[in-house]
Design an enzyme around this catalytic site. Sequence first.
Site, PDB file in Angstrom:
ATOM      1  N   ASP A 265      -1.877   6.968   6.054  1.00 27.69           N
ATOM      2  CA  ASP A 265      -1.812   5.543   6.383  1.00 27.69           C
ATOM      3  C   ASP A 265      -2.795   5.265   7.514  1.00 27.69           C
ATOM      4  O   ASP A 265      -3.125   6.170   8.285  1.00 27.69           O
ATOM      5  CB  ASP A 265      -0.375   5.201   6.815  1.00 27.69           C
ATOM      6  CG  ASP A 265      -0.070   3.727   6.657  1.00 27.69           C
ATOM      7  OD1 ASP A 265      -0.910   2.994   6.101  1.00 27.69           O
ATOM      8  OD2 ASP A 265       1.018   3.303   7.082  1.00 27.69           O
TER       9      ASP A 265
ATOM     10  N   LYS B 117       0.838  -1.210   0.000  1.00 30.70           N
ATOM     11  CA  LYS B 117       0.000   0.000   0.000  1.00 30.70           C
ATOM     12  C   LYS B 117       0.875   1.263   0.000  1.00 30.70           C
ATOM     13  O   LYS B 117       0.680   2.154  -0.813  1.00 30.70           O
ATOM     14  CB  LYS B 117      -0.948   0.004   1.219  1.00 30.70           C
ATOM     15  CG  LYS B 117      -1.922  -1.172   1.199  1.00 30.70           C
ATOM     16  CD  LYS B 117      -2.868  -1.161   2.378  1.00 30.70           C
ATOM     17  CE  LYS B 117      -2.203  -1.406   3.712  1.00 30.70           C
ATOM     18  NZ  LYS B 117      -1.561  -2.733   3.840  1.00 30.70           N
ATOM     19  N   THR B 118       1.872   1.296   0.892  1.00 32.53           N
ATOM     20  CA  THR B 118       2.770   2.452   0.951  1.00 32.53           C
ATOM     21  C   THR B 118       3.589   2.548  -0.336  1.00 32.53           C
ATOM     22  O   THR B 118       3.879   3.640  -0.817  1.00 32.53           O
ATOM     23  CB  THR B 118       3.704   2.329   2.172  1.00 32.53           C
ATOM     24  OG1 THR B 118       2.892   2.100   3.321  1.00 32.53           O
ATOM     25  CG2 THR B 118       4.516   3.591   2.383  1.00 32.53           C
TER      26      THR B 118
HETATM   27  P1  ADP Z   1       2.047  -1.806   3.273  1.00 31.60           P
HETATM   28  O1  ADP Z   1       2.069  -0.307   3.167  1.00 31.60           O
HETATM   29  O2  ADP Z   1       0.911  -2.438   2.539  1.00 31.60           O
HETATM   30  O3  ADP Z   1       2.143  -2.298   4.697  1.00 31.60           O
HETATM   31  P2  ADP Z   1       4.613  -1.629   1.942  1.00 31.60           P
HETATM   32  O4  ADP Z   1       4.251  -0.877   0.713  1.00 31.60           O
HETATM   33  O5  ADP Z   1       5.304  -0.858   3.019  1.00 31.60           O
HETATM   34  O6  ADP Z   1       3.342  -2.379   2.532  1.00 31.60           O
HETATM   35  O7  ADP Z   1       5.500  -2.872   1.478  1.00 31.60           O
HETATM   36  C1  ADP Z   1       6.521  -3.415   2.297  1.00 31.60           C
HETATM   37  C2  ADP Z   1       7.777  -3.668   1.485  1.00 31.60           C
HETATM   38  O8  ADP Z   1       7.519  -4.734   0.588  1.00 31.60           O
HETATM   39  C3  ADP Z   1       8.211  -2.493   0.620  1.00 31.60           C
HETATM   40  O9  ADP Z   1       9.242  -1.759   1.234  1.00 31.60           O
HETATM   41  C4  ADP Z   1       8.720  -3.110  -0.639  1.00 31.60           C
HETATM   42  O10 ADP Z   1      10.113  -3.264  -0.570  1.00 31.60           O
HETATM   43  C5  ADP Z   1       8.075  -4.467  -0.685  1.00 31.60           C
HETATM   44  N1  ADP Z   1       7.007  -4.545  -1.679  1.00 31.60           N
HETATM   45  C6  ADP Z   1       5.681  -4.402  -1.453  1.00 31.60           C
HETATM   46  N2  ADP Z   1       4.976  -4.590  -2.573  1.00 31.60           N
HETATM   47  C7  ADP Z   1       5.869  -4.861  -3.545  1.00 31.60           C
HETATM   48  C8  ADP Z   1       5.752  -5.177  -4.935  1.00 31.60           C
HETATM   49  N3  ADP Z   1       4.560  -5.259  -5.535  1.00 31.60           N
HETATM   50  N4  ADP Z   1       6.882  -5.398  -5.630  1.00 31.60           N
HETATM   51  C9  ADP Z   1       8.082  -5.339  -5.012  1.00 31.60           C
HETATM   52  N5  ADP Z   1       8.267  -5.070  -3.709  1.00 31.60           N
HETATM   53  C10 ADP Z   1       7.169  -4.835  -2.974  1.00 31.60           C
END
Ligand code: ADP
Length: 338
Positions: A109, A64-65
């Site tokens: 967030d 998501k981030t």
């Molecule tokens: P959320 O905000 O949903 O908790 P994040 O966006 O922070 O998740 O994702 C965590 C980590 O996973 C990121 O820092 C990134 O390195 C990796 N990541 C997430 N989604 C992907 C993707 N589709 N492709 C490659 N790496 C990803």
Amino acid sequence: RLAAEAPRTDLATVDDVALRPKYLRDIIGQRAVCERIQIAVDAAAGRKEPLGHVLLDGPPGLGKTTFATCIPRELDVSLQIASGAALSAPKDLLPYLTNAEEGSVLFIDEIHRLPKAVEEFMYPAMEDFRIDITLGEGMNARTLNMKLRPMTIIGATTRSGMLSAPLRDRFPVREHLDFYSIAELTRIVVINAKKLGLPIDDDAAEKIATASRGTPRIANNRLRWVRDYAQSRAAGEATLPVTDDALGMLGVDQAGLDPQDRKYLSTILRVFHGGPAGVEAIAHTMNLPVDTLTDEVEPFLLRSELVIRTPRGRKLTTKAYDHLGVEAPSEEDAPRLF
Ligand code: ADP
């Protein structure tokens, strides 16, 4: 231009930022979501209008981030980052709204944690790019109407079900992120191993992917652990035996479940005779907050069909009994009502 990204120590480690994809084209998997967002981004850029507000939901660590940081780069606009939990009153949100440059992105967030008053304060900002500020109190109170620069709000939540309908309806773009396949996670591991300077074999990368509960963040964490292990206990290369040993030390099993997952399954088995058991009761027994259980532990186990939700609570499936190495109760043993 993404200056606001730096101080996010609460949500991301330095490594996290280093491994995070920068543009939509770098995002692995989530093809349909990527494509729809790319179309919305291109259309907004073509019209020279701000992108419509975007709501992203899904379990933690699925990107998501990542989406929220890629979108402003695609649009070449600035990004501000806020967290729903930290915005306790409208005045906390105010600086973000008034500082926003034209067309920029404000990422919120954990948007489900916004208090009602802040949520309502945000409605006119989202709809008409204006806010109503109340000055003074009681008889002397006056409402000041203030125009904002048009902008995009990106909200992220692990629980879209907890959002009020009026808030949800104000996001024209709504996307759900689902767990990743082993093949997608393997690609992420291979790419990130290169970024971390770790030589890795294909079967070792797949092993890490299998041990990552469908979640890129966990894959990155496991990869970093394997790197540490390889560097301090082996020749610095992630071969399959080295990776097996490293993951074994974390207590990750063949199916990729970690000790907490197994504790959850065995609690239902031992304490609640396989269920159905209420989630609060399970959480109390495991000494964990209910939120951690429902947001972080359960989604992957439900998705893996190890546990099911019934109106009377969580229940183990035959697959879970197999996993725990015990025999599933046969239908005849189940208590009968009639
Ligand atoms: P959320 O905000 O949903 O908790 P994040 O966006 O922070 O998740 O994702 C965590 C980590 O996973 C990121 O820092 C990134 O390195 C990796 N990541 C997430 N989604 C992907 C993707 N589709 N492709 C490659 N790496 C990803």
